[in-house]
Structures are given as C-alpha cells and as structure tokens.
Design a protein around this motif. Structure first.
Motif, PDB file in Angstrom:
ATOM      1  N   GLN A  89       0.831  -1.211   0.000  1.00  0.00           N
ATOM      2  CA  GLN A  89       0.000   0.000   0.000  1.00  0.00           C
ATOM      3  C   GLN A  89       0.866   1.263   0.000  1.00  0.00           C
ATOM      4  O   GLN A  89       0.542   2.249  -0.672  1.00  0.00           O
ATOM      5  N   ALA A  92       2.216   1.725  -3.453  1.00  0.00           N
ATOM      6  CA  ALA A  92       1.149   2.210  -4.338  1.00  0.00           C
ATOM      7  C   ALA A  92       0.946   3.718  -4.154  1.00  0.00           C
ATOM      8  O   ALA A  92       0.772   4.449  -5.138  1.00  0.00           O
ATOM      9  N   LEU A  93       0.979   4.186  -2.909  1.00  0.00           N
ATOM     10  CA  LEU A  93       0.857   5.629  -2.642  1.00  0.00           C
ATOM     11  C   LEU A  93       2.018   6.405  -3.261  1.00  0.00           C
ATOM     12  O   LEU A  93       1.832   7.483  -3.816  1.00  0.00           O
ATOM     13  N   GLN A  95       3.693   5.572  -5.890  1.00  0.00           N
ATOM     14  CA  GLN A  95       3.499   5.583  -7.344  1.00  0.00           C
ATOM     15  C   GLN A  95       2.401   6.560  -7.744  1.00  0.00           C
ATOM     16  O   GLN A  95       2.550   7.319  -8.696  1.00  0.00           O
ATOM     17  N   GLU A  96       1.317   6.531  -6.993  1.00  0.00           N
ATOM     18  CA  GLU A  96       0.158   7.384  -7.275  1.00  0.00           C
ATOM     19  C   GLU A  96       0.483   8.854  -7.007  1.00  0.00           C
ATOM     20  O   GLU A  96       0.032   9.732  -7.725  1.00  0.00           O
ATOM     21  N   PRO A  98      -0.489  11.159  -4.592  1.00  0.00           N
ATOM     22  CA  PRO A  98      -1.634  12.070  -4.495  1.00  0.00           C
ATOM     23  C   PRO A  98      -1.180  13.465  -4.045  1.00  0.00           C
ATOM     24  O   PRO A  98      -0.092  13.627  -3.491  1.00  0.00           O
TER      25      PRO A  98
END
Length: 139
Positions: A89, A92-93, A95-96, A98
C-alpha cells in the motif's frame, strides 16, 4: 552483601514500538506476555521469521509509514491515513503520488531546511561566544 538485579520488562506495546512493528499484527504470545530487555535485544539481534516478515511487508505502524513516505505523522493524518499500511500500500501511494502526499513532502522538506538553518545559526553564535571568551583578558 549481594545485589539482586531485577529483570527489566516492558509491555508488548512498548516492545513493538521499539521493534518498529504494529502490535496487532504480532503473534498472540507476543501480545499477551511481557518482554524483558534481554528478549528485546535478542529479537533485534536475530529477528525470528514473523518479525522479519512484519518489517518487510507490514502492516506498519504510523511512524514507519510516515518515514517510508517521507512525511510527518501529522501529515499522514492530514492526508487521511489513520490505519496501518502494508509495504504494498505504501508503494502504491508513492506511485500514485496524491496531492496531499506531494504537499506533505514539501512541508517536511521545509521543516528540515529550517532545522538545519537554526542549527547553523546556533553553531555560529556558539563560535562567536567561544571567540569572545578566548579573547577576553585573563586576571
């Protein structure tokens, strides 16, 4: 006279914090017992498989998540991350990326820059103070 040294123990929550793992993800026997200082040292020196697995894949406690993301714990909360995250997780953060994470990383970078500036200023003051003291006439 002999001295009796008592074994220093800690609660599982304290031991988990020192080990950098999420307490609820540890084995039941770890959560239900007490941990002596020597047991903690042994876990740190030669971590069992469950500890290696937790450190590798999580779930990770907030301080570890914050460090892996390069933000503060308060920054995690502002970003809405209140639960432990797994390594997957966290990746993923990253990579993303936000908006809140970009902002918190920028904030953290500013905080670090300011800390360095303050430290340098204090060192400068200390150097001047030492210089004045060494130049002062001696009686």
């Amino acid at each position: 006279m002999t001295s009796h040294q008592t074994t220093q123990t800690m609660k599982p929550a304290t031991a988990a914090k020192k080990l950098g793992v999420y307490l609820q993800a540890t084995p039941a026997e770890f959560q239900e017992g007490v941990v002596s200082r020597s047991e903690l040292n042994a876990l740190q020196a030669d971590p069992p498989e469950w500890l290696q697995e937790l450190r590798r894949n999580g779930p990770h406690p907030r301080p570890v998540v914050a460090a892996k993301l390069g933000v503060s714990i308060a920054g995690l909360a502002r970003g809405g991350v209140t639960e432990p995250l797994t390594t997957e997780q966290i990746e993923a953060l990253k990579q993303e990326l936000p908006g809140w994470l970009r902002e918190e990383r920028a904030t953290q970078a500013e905080v670090r820059k300011e800390a360095v500036r303050i430290k340098e200023k204090q060192a400068e003051k200390q150097a001047k103070r030492s210089e004045r003291e060494s130049d002062a006439p001696r009686d």
